[in-house]
Design a protein around this motif. Structure first.
Motif, PDB file in Angstrom:
ATOM      1  N   ASP A  78       0.830  -1.200   0.000  1.00  0.00           N
ATOM      2  CA  ASP A  78       0.000   0.000   0.000  1.00  0.00           C
ATOM      3  C   ASP A  78       0.871   1.260   0.000  1.00  0.00           C
ATOM      4  O   ASP A  78       0.615   2.208  -0.743  1.00  0.00           O
ATOM      5  N   GLY A  79       1.909   1.254   0.832  1.00  0.00           N
ATOM      6  CA  GLY A  79       2.799   2.408   0.883  1.00  0.00           C
ATOM      7  C   GLY A  79       3.519   2.646  -0.430  1.00  0.00           C
ATOM      8  O   GLY A  79       3.637   3.789  -0.901  1.00  0.00           O
ATOM      9  N   ILE A  84       3.972   5.698  -5.694  1.00  0.00           N
ATOM     10  CA  ILE A  84       3.972   5.699  -7.164  1.00  0.00           C
ATOM     11  C   ILE A  84       2.805   6.523  -7.693  1.00  0.00           C
ATOM     12  O   ILE A  84       2.941   7.250  -8.693  1.00  0.00           O
ATOM     13  N   GLN A  85       1.662   6.437  -7.012  1.00  0.00           N
ATOM     14  CA  GLN A  85       0.508   7.240  -7.431  1.00  0.00           C
ATOM     15  C   GLN A  85       0.818   8.734  -7.367  1.00  0.00           C
ATOM     16  O   GLN A  85       0.465   9.497  -8.270  1.00  0.00           O
ATOM     17  N   ASP A  86       1.504   9.135  -6.307  1.00  0.00           N
ATOM     18  CA  ASP A  86       1.880  10.549  -6.183  1.00  0.00           C
ATOM     19  C   ASP A  86       2.805  10.977  -7.332  1.00  0.00           C
ATOM     20  O   ASP A  86       2.688  12.086  -7.861  1.00  0.00           O
ATOM     21  N   ILE A  87       3.726  10.078  -7.699  1.00  0.00           N
ATOM     22  CA  ILE A  87       4.646  10.402  -8.795  1.00  0.00           C
ATOM     23  C   ILE A  87       3.887  10.519 -10.119  1.00  0.00           C
ATOM     24  O   ILE A  87       4.129  11.443 -10.913  1.00  0.00           O
ATOM     25  N   VAL A  88       2.959   9.593 -10.359  1.00  0.00           N
ATOM     26  CA  VAL A  88       2.180   9.648 -11.604  1.00  0.00           C
ATOM     27  C   VAL A  88       1.328  10.921 -11.634  1.00  0.00           C
ATOM     28  O   VAL A  88       1.175  11.555 -12.699  1.00  0.00           O
ATOM     29  N   ASN A  89       0.787  11.310 -10.488  1.00  0.00           N
ATOM     30  CA  ASN A  89       0.024  12.569 -10.442  1.00  0.00           C
ATOM     31  C   ASN A  89       0.920  13.758 -10.811  1.00  0.00           C
ATOM     32  O   ASN A  89       0.494  14.670 -11.524  1.00  0.00           O
ATOM     33  N   SER A 202      -2.673   5.821 -13.851  1.00  0.00           N
ATOM     34  CA  SER A 202      -3.272   6.187 -12.563  1.00  0.00           C
ATOM     35  C   SER A 202      -4.443   5.269 -12.246  1.00  0.00           C
ATOM     36  O   SER A 202      -4.626   4.840 -11.088  1.00  0.00           O
ATOM     37  N   SER A 203      -5.232   4.927 -13.267  1.00  0.00           N
ATOM     38  CA  SER A 203      -6.359   4.016 -13.067  1.00  0.00           C
ATOM     39  C   SER A 203      -5.868   2.629 -12.654  1.00  0.00           C
ATOM     40  O   SER A 203      -6.466   1.966 -11.791  1.00  0.00           O
ATOM     41  N   THR A 204      -4.755   2.185 -13.257  1.00  0.00           N
ATOM     42  CA  THR A 204      -4.178   0.884 -12.894  1.00  0.00           C
ATOM     43  C   THR A 204      -3.742   0.867 -11.435  1.00  0.00           C
ATOM     44  O   THR A 204      -4.004  -0.082 -10.699  1.00  0.00           O
ATOM     45  N   ILE A 205      -3.089   1.933 -11.004  1.00  0.00           N
ATOM     46  CA  ILE A 205      -2.614   2.019  -9.612  1.00  0.00           C
ATOM     47  C   ILE A 205      -3.798   2.067  -8.655  1.00  0.00           C
ATOM     48  O   ILE A 205      -3.806   1.391  -7.624  1.00  0.00           O
ATOM     49  N   THR A 206      -4.805   2.874  -8.993  1.00  0.00           N
ATOM     50  CA  THR A 206      -5.986   2.985  -8.137  1.00  0.00           C
ATOM     51  C   THR A 206      -6.690   1.633  -7.999  1.00  0.00           C
ATOM     52  O   THR A 206      -7.124   1.247  -6.915  1.00  0.00           O
ATOM     53  N   GLY A 207      -6.783   0.922  -9.131  1.00  0.00           N
ATOM     54  CA  GLY A 207      -7.399  -0.407  -9.080  1.00  0.00           C
ATOM     55  C   GLY A 207      -6.614  -1.367  -8.200  1.00  0.00           C
ATOM     56  O   GLY A 207      -7.192  -2.169  -7.454  1.00  0.00           O
ATOM     57  N   LEU A 209      -4.668  -0.509  -5.690  1.00  0.00           N
ATOM     58  CA  LEU A 209      -4.889  -0.092  -4.292  1.00  0.00           C
ATOM     59  C   LEU A 209      -6.216  -0.639  -3.776  1.00  0.00           C
ATOM     60  O   LEU A 209      -6.321  -1.060  -2.610  1.00  0.00           O
ATOM     61  N   ALA A 210      -7.228  -0.646  -4.639  1.00  0.00           N
ATOM     62  CA  ALA A 210      -8.529  -1.204  -4.244  1.00  0.00           C
ATOM     63  C   ALA A 210      -8.406  -2.701  -3.957  1.00  0.00           C
ATOM     64  O   ALA A 210      -8.987  -3.213  -2.984  1.00  0.00           O
ATOM     65  N   ASN A 211      -7.641  -3.406  -4.808  1.00  0.00           N
ATOM     66  CA  ASN A 211      -7.433  -4.840  -4.578  1.00  0.00           C
ATOM     67  C   ASN A 211      -6.703  -5.095  -3.267  1.00  0.00           C
ATOM     68  O   ASN A 211      -7.067  -5.995  -2.503  1.00  0.00           O
ATOM     69  N   VAL A 212      -5.673  -4.292  -3.022  1.00  0.00           N
ATOM     70  CA  VAL A 212      -4.921  -4.445  -1.771  1.00  0.00           C
ATOM     71  C   VAL A 212      -5.829  -4.184  -0.572  1.00  0.00           C
ATOM     72  O   VAL A 212      -5.780  -4.899   0.436  1.00  0.00           O
ATOM     73  N   GLY A 213      -6.670  -3.164  -0.687  1.00  0.00           N
ATOM     74  CA  GLY A 213      -7.615  -2.881   0.387  1.00  0.00           C
ATOM     75  C   GLY A 213      -8.590  -4.023   0.608  1.00  0.00           C
ATOM     76  O   GLY A 213      -8.922  -4.362   1.751  1.00  0.00           O
TER      77      GLY A 213
END
Length: 282
Positions: A78-79, A84-89, A202-207, A209-213
């Motif tokens: 998750d961390g 990586i999400q912050d970098i892509v943003n 970004s959508s891949t990373i968000t997805g 993160l959802a799986n990890v959650g």
């Protein structure tokens, strides 16, 4: 009728006293150990059931430890994903900026330099995010190949109830990962195209993160279930094996009185032959 050769009352008193002493010794043993079953011969069936419960408890406790390790692993993932999400943003911000016609070529060159460094950092994070020496989000085995990494959360070997798998997406910038390795922000047209690719990344990373959650939530429920099962099995084992201190204390008091009475009675019974001598005086 009194006899000289055999003192039957004394024999009866002695046997009763020996039986009471054995019971008193066993009672003291149960009170001192806190267990009413200390050896298999105390209760063969109860001992067998208790041992099976204790083995099940140890296995459940190990399963709980595996769950905690799995939760720690997911926290690490998750961390890494959030970073990586912050970098892509940030890369998307740069792409939007570069697509603007007000920038000079020098401005875009500086943007591209930052972009290249950020892409390298994504790869570095992907390769260095690991648990116990195993890389987690760079596509390597076991977590990034096949069914993914295995978590053994139960106490048995049933693949449906005791084991589940977690596969984590490759988060490197190459084509099989986020597919943003070749984004070019050095001119407005390619920067405009990069925005769409970064949105997909970004959508891949968000997805992910959802799986990890979701995996983490499942582990939380599994951990609570394991704790409940462990508690109930320990309680059941305690009923079978542990001493009821109040009951055993009362029993020991009763046996102590019987023992003292038995000693007194045996002493009296042993005196009977002496009484016979009175009949022989003439």
């Amino acid at each position: 009728m009194p006899r000289i050769n055999h003192n039957i009352p004394a024999m009866v008193a002695a046997n009763t006293l020996m039986r009471t002493e054995r019971q008193l010794s066993k009672s003291i043993e149960r009170l001192s150990t806190g267990q009413k079953i200390n050896f298999a011969y105390d209760d063969a069936a109860g001992y067998s059931v208790s041992e099976q419960m204790r083995m099940e408890t140890k296995n459940l406790q190990m399963g709980s430890q595996n769950i905690e390790n799995g939760r720690s692993l997911l926290d690490i993932v998750d961390g890494g994903l959030k970073e990586i999400q912050d970098i892509v943003n940030r890369l998307r911000e740069l792409a939007v900026n570069s697509a603007n016609g007000t920038l000079t070529p020098d401005d875009r060159e500086y943007i591209q330099k930052e972009t290249d460094q950020l892409l390298e950092e994504i790869d570095r994070i992907s390769n260095s995010t690991e648990f116990n020496g195993n890389a987690l989000i760079n596509g390597d085995a076991p977590w990034g190949e096949g069914r993914g990494g295995k978590l053994h959360i139960g106490s048995g070997f049933d693949s449906n109830t005791d084991i589940f798998y977690i596969r984590l997406h490759d988060m490197q910038v190459h084509e099989d990962g986020l597919d943003i390795a070749d984004i070019d922000l050095s001119n407005p047209d390619t920067a405009q195209e990069a925005i769409g690719r970064l949105d997909q990344a970004s959508s891949t990373i968000t997805g992910e993160l959802a799986n990890v959650g979701a995996f983490g939530n499942r582990l939380n429920h599994a951990a609570r279930n394991q704790a409940s099962m462990t508690q109930n099995i320990i309680a059941a084992d305690s009923i079978i094996r542990d001493t009821d201190m109040a009951e055993e204390t009362a029993k020991r008091s009763q046996l102590t009185v019987l023992h003292n009475a038995g000693v007194s009675v045996l002493a009296q019974a042993n005196s009977f032959p002496q009484d016979i001598l009175q009949l022989l005086q003439f």
